[in-house]
Write a protein that holds these residues in place. Sequence first.
Motif, mmCIF file in Angstrom:
data_model
loop_
_atom_site.group_PDB
_atom_site.id
_atom_site.type_symbol
_atom_site.label_atom_id
_atom_site.label_comp_id
_atom_site.label_asym_id
_atom_site.label_seq_id
_atom_site.Cartn_x
_atom_site.Cartn_y
_atom_site.Cartn_z
ATOM 1 N N VAL A 42 0.808 -1.219 0.000
ATOM 2 C CA VAL A 42 0.000 0.000 0.000
ATOM 3 C C VAL A 42 0.844 1.274 0.000
ATOM 4 O O VAL A 42 0.583 2.202 -0.786
ATOM 5 C CB VAL A 42 -0.989 0.010 1.190
ATOM 6 N N PRO A 43 1.886 1.371 0.860
ATOM 7 C CA PRO A 43 2.668 2.626 0.869
ATOM 8 C C PRO A 43 3.274 2.981 -0.483
ATOM 9 O O PRO A 43 3.347 4.157 -0.843
ATOM 10 C CB PRO A 43 3.768 2.348 1.907
ATOM 11 N N TYR A 44 3.695 1.977 -1.249
ATOM 12 C CA TYR A 44 4.365 2.251 -2.516
ATOM 13 C C TYR A 44 3.373 2.695 -3.584
ATOM 14 O O TYR A 44 3.678 3.573 -4.396
ATOM 15 C CB TYR A 44 5.159 1.010 -2.952
ATOM 16 N N ASN A 45 2.185 2.111 -3.588
ATOM 17 C CA ASN A 45 1.145 2.555 -4.520
ATOM 18 C C ASN A 45 0.694 3.978 -4.196
ATOM 19 O O ASN A 45 0.524 4.811 -5.089
ATOM 20 C CB ASN A 45 -0.060 1.605 -4.450
ATOM 21 N N MET A 46 0.494 4.255 -2.912
ATOM 22 C CA MET A 46 0.044 5.590 -2.505
ATOM 23 C C MET A 46 1.117 6.640 -2.788
ATOM 24 O O MET A 46 0.820 7.763 -3.194
ATOM 25 C CB MET A 46 -0.322 5.599 -1.024
ATOM 26 N N THR A 47 2.377 6.263 -2.570
ATOM 27 C CA THR A 47 3.471 7.194 -2.832
ATOM 28 C C THR A 47 3.597 7.476 -4.323
ATOM 29 O O THR A 47 3.849 8.615 -4.736
ATOM 30 C CB THR A 47 4.799 6.653 -2.283
ATOM 31 N N LEU A 48 3.408 6.446 -5.146
ATOM 32 C CA LEU A 48 3.441 6.635 -6.601
ATOM 33 C C LEU A 48 2.365 7.619 -7.044
ATOM 34 O O LEU A 48 2.632 8.560 -7.801
ATOM 35 C CB LEU A 48 3.253 5.290 -7.309
ATOM 36 N N LEU A 49 1.150 7.420 -6.557
ATOM 37 C CA LEU A 49 0.058 8.309 -6.927
ATOM 38 C C LEU A 49 0.313 9.730 -6.429
ATOM 39 O O LEU A 49 0.094 10.711 -7.140
ATOM 40 C CB LEU A 49 -1.258 7.780 -6.362
ATOM 41 N N ASN A 50 0.788 9.844 -5.201
ATOM 42 C CA ASN A 50 1.100 11.166 -4.652
ATOM 43 C C ASN A 50 2.167 11.881 -5.475
ATOM 44 O O ASN A 50 2.064 13.081 -5.732
ATOM 45 C CB ASN A 50 1.567 11.030 -3.207
ATOM 46 N N CYS A 51 3.196 11.135 -5.875
ATOM 47 C CA CYS A 51 4.279 11.740 -6.668
ATOM 48 C C CYS A 51 3.761 12.259 -8.011
ATOM 49 O O CYS A 51 4.131 13.350 -8.444
ATOM 50 C CB CYS A 51 5.394 10.723 -6.900
ATOM 51 N N LEU A 52 2.916 11.474 -8.662
ATOM 52 C CA LEU A 52 2.382 11.894 -9.950
ATOM 53 C C LEU A 52 1.550 13.172 -9.820
ATOM 54 O O LEU A 52 1.701 14.114 -10.609
ATOM 55 C CB LEU A 52 1.525 10.767 -10.543
ATOM 56 N N LEU A 53 0.698 13.199 -8.807
ATOM 57 C CA LEU A 53 -0.168 14.369 -8.617
ATOM 58 C C LEU A 53 0.628 15.586 -8.170
ATOM 59 O O LEU A 53 0.383 16.708 -8.614
ATOM 60 C CB LEU A 53 -1.259 14.045 -7.594
ATOM 61 N N SER A 54 1.598 15.373 -7.264
ATOM 62 C CA SER A 54 2.400 16.492 -6.766
ATOM 63 C C SER A 54 3.303 17.060 -7.849
ATOM 64 O O SER A 54 3.523 18.272 -7.913
ATOM 65 C CB SER A 54 3.239 16.039 -5.558
ATOM 66 N N ALA A 55 3.841 16.174 -8.706
ATOM 67 C CA ALA A 55 4.682 16.643 -9.815
ATOM 68 C C ALA A 55 3.865 17.519 -10.760
ATOM 69 O O ALA A 55 4.340 18.553 -11.245
ATOM 70 C CB ALA A 55 5.268 15.453 -10.564
ATOM 71 N N TRP A 56 2.619 17.135 -11.000
ATOM 72 C CA TRP A 56 1.737 17.928 -11.855
ATOM 73 C C TRP A 56 1.389 19.258 -11.202
ATOM 74 O O TRP A 56 1.412 20.306 -11.844
ATOM 75 C CB TRP A 56 0.479 17.124 -12.155
ATOM 76 N N TYR A 57 1.096 19.216 -9.904
ATOM 77 C CA TYR A 57 0.727 20.426 -9.171
ATOM 78 C C TYR A 57 1.865 21.447 -9.165
ATOM 79 O O TYR A 57 1.629 22.655 -9.219
ATOM 80 C CB TYR A 57 0.357 20.067 -7.728
ATOM 81 N N GLY A 58 3.112 20.981 -9.102
ATOM 82 C CA GLY A 58 4.250 21.888 -9.008
ATOM 83 C C GLY A 58 4.683 22.530 -10.305
ATOM 84 O O GLY A 58 5.556 23.413 -10.304
ATOM 85 N N LEU A 59 4.089 22.114 -11.426
ATOM 86 C CA LEU A 59 4.478 22.706 -12.708
ATOM 87 C C LEU A 59 4.116 24.193 -12.753
ATOM 88 O O LEU A 59 3.094 24.604 -12.196
ATOM 89 C CB LEU A 59 3.777 21.961 -13.853
ATOM 90 N N PRO A 60 4.943 25.018 -13.395
ATOM 91 C CA PRO A 60 4.741 26.479 -13.385
ATOM 92 C C PRO A 60 3.372 26.939 -13.863
ATOM 93 O O PRO A 60 2.836 27.924 -13.356
ATOM 94 C CB PRO A 60 5.852 26.979 -14.324
ATOM 95 N N PHE A 61 2.777 26.253 -14.846
ATOM 96 C CA PHE A 61 1.487 26.704 -15.361
ATOM 97 C C PHE A 61 0.311 26.248 -14.483
ATOM 98 O O PHE A 61 -0.832 26.596 -14.752
ATOM 99 C CB PHE A 61 1.281 26.240 -16.811
ATOM 100 N N VAL A 62 0.610 25.445 -13.444
ATOM 101 C CA VAL A 62 -0.420 25.051 -12.483
ATOM 102 C C VAL A 62 -0.233 25.808 -11.180
ATOM 103 O O VAL A 62 -1.169 26.392 -10.635
ATOM 104 C CB VAL A 62 -0.378 23.530 -12.211
ATOM 105 N N SER A 63 1.016 25.802 -10.673
ATOM 106 C CA SER A 63 1.317 26.430 -9.382
ATOM 107 C C SER A 63 2.685 27.099 -9.455
ATOM 108 O O SER A 63 3.712 26.424 -9.346
ATOM 109 C CB SER A 63 1.297 25.366 -8.278
ATOM 110 N N PRO A 64 2.749 28.410 -9.637
ATOM 111 C CA PRO A 64 4.026 29.123 -9.768
ATOM 112 C C PRO A 64 4.907 28.969 -8.524
ATOM 113 O O PRO A 64 4.414 28.786 -7.408
ATOM 114 C CB PRO A 64 3.596 30.583 -9.946
ATOM 115 N N ASP A 65 6.204 29.033 -8.739
ATOM 116 C CA ASP A 65 7.204 29.017 -7.659
ATOM 117 C C ASP A 65 7.256 27.693 -6.903
ATOM 118 O O ASP A 65 7.737 27.636 -5.771
ATOM 119 C CB ASP A 65 6.948 30.151 -6.654
ATOM 120 N N ASN A 66 6.785 26.610 -7.521
ATOM 121 C CA ASN A 66 6.840 25.300 -6.861
ATOM 122 C C ASN A 66 7.548 24.264 -7.734
ATOM 123 O O ASN A 66 7.269 23.075 -7.639
ATOM 124 C CB ASN A 66 5.422 24.810 -6.534
ATOM 125 N N ILE A 67 8.476 24.724 -8.579
ATOM 126 C CA ILE A 67 9.146 23.801 -9.493
ATOM 127 C C ILE A 67 9.937 22.736 -8.739
ATOM 128 O O ILE A 67 10.099 21.606 -9.224
ATOM 129 C CB ILE A 67 10.069 24.576 -10.469
#
Length: 217
Positions: A42-67
């Motif tokens: 479970v931890p590895y699946n949840m971490t994978l999903l979190n990483c994918l979503l967080s990587a998307w959230y941090g992109l400049p055109f979604v959330s500035p200053d979070n690269i």
Amino acid sequence: MELLHFLFGIFGNAAALFLFLSPVVTFQRIIRSRSTEDFSGVPYNMTLLNCLLSAWYGLPFVSPDNILVSTINGAGAAIEAVYVVVFLVFASKPSIRAHTAALLAAVAVISLALLDDRPRKLFCGFAAAAFSICMYASPLSIVRLVIETKSVEYMPFLLSLFVFLCGTSWFIFGLLGHDPFLSVPNGCGSALGAMQQLLLYTIYRKSRASKQGANGT
């Protein structure tokens, strides 16, 4: 303040990288024994999903200053994907294999559903925050086994330690950047890592040491 914000982002990247790499010893054991034993996927699946979503959230055109959020979580997604595949290959029970496969399918579906052509910071932020909390809470799936067996064998110390360090680093980074989508879930992660995982590890590590001493080992 901006420099401090940047420095905590760098420290958060380092702590997160160690968090992603901390299960390497566990997976070496899994590969050698060709079995996942009683380890939880479970931890590895949840971490994978979190990483994918967080990587998307941090992109400049979604959330500035979070690269810095995007860079480390992109790397984390690649690392966690390897763990999930290895766990799937060496799952010791058909039920574990089916559970892991179902979680992996959910990761793919949710990721594709959220990564649309016109993302919005609020939508992505809530999604990333929700699954970040799930990631931090996922190691608790093994807590019952630890309490029943009075053994921390299947709750790796490094994983618990870096959950705490990673959560604390990104919590401060989120506070300095006035970003509740980072500060709230990572604050929860810091608290979970400290109060439930590290504390539990300390209690039952001592219990196991006492038993070994009593047996003369």
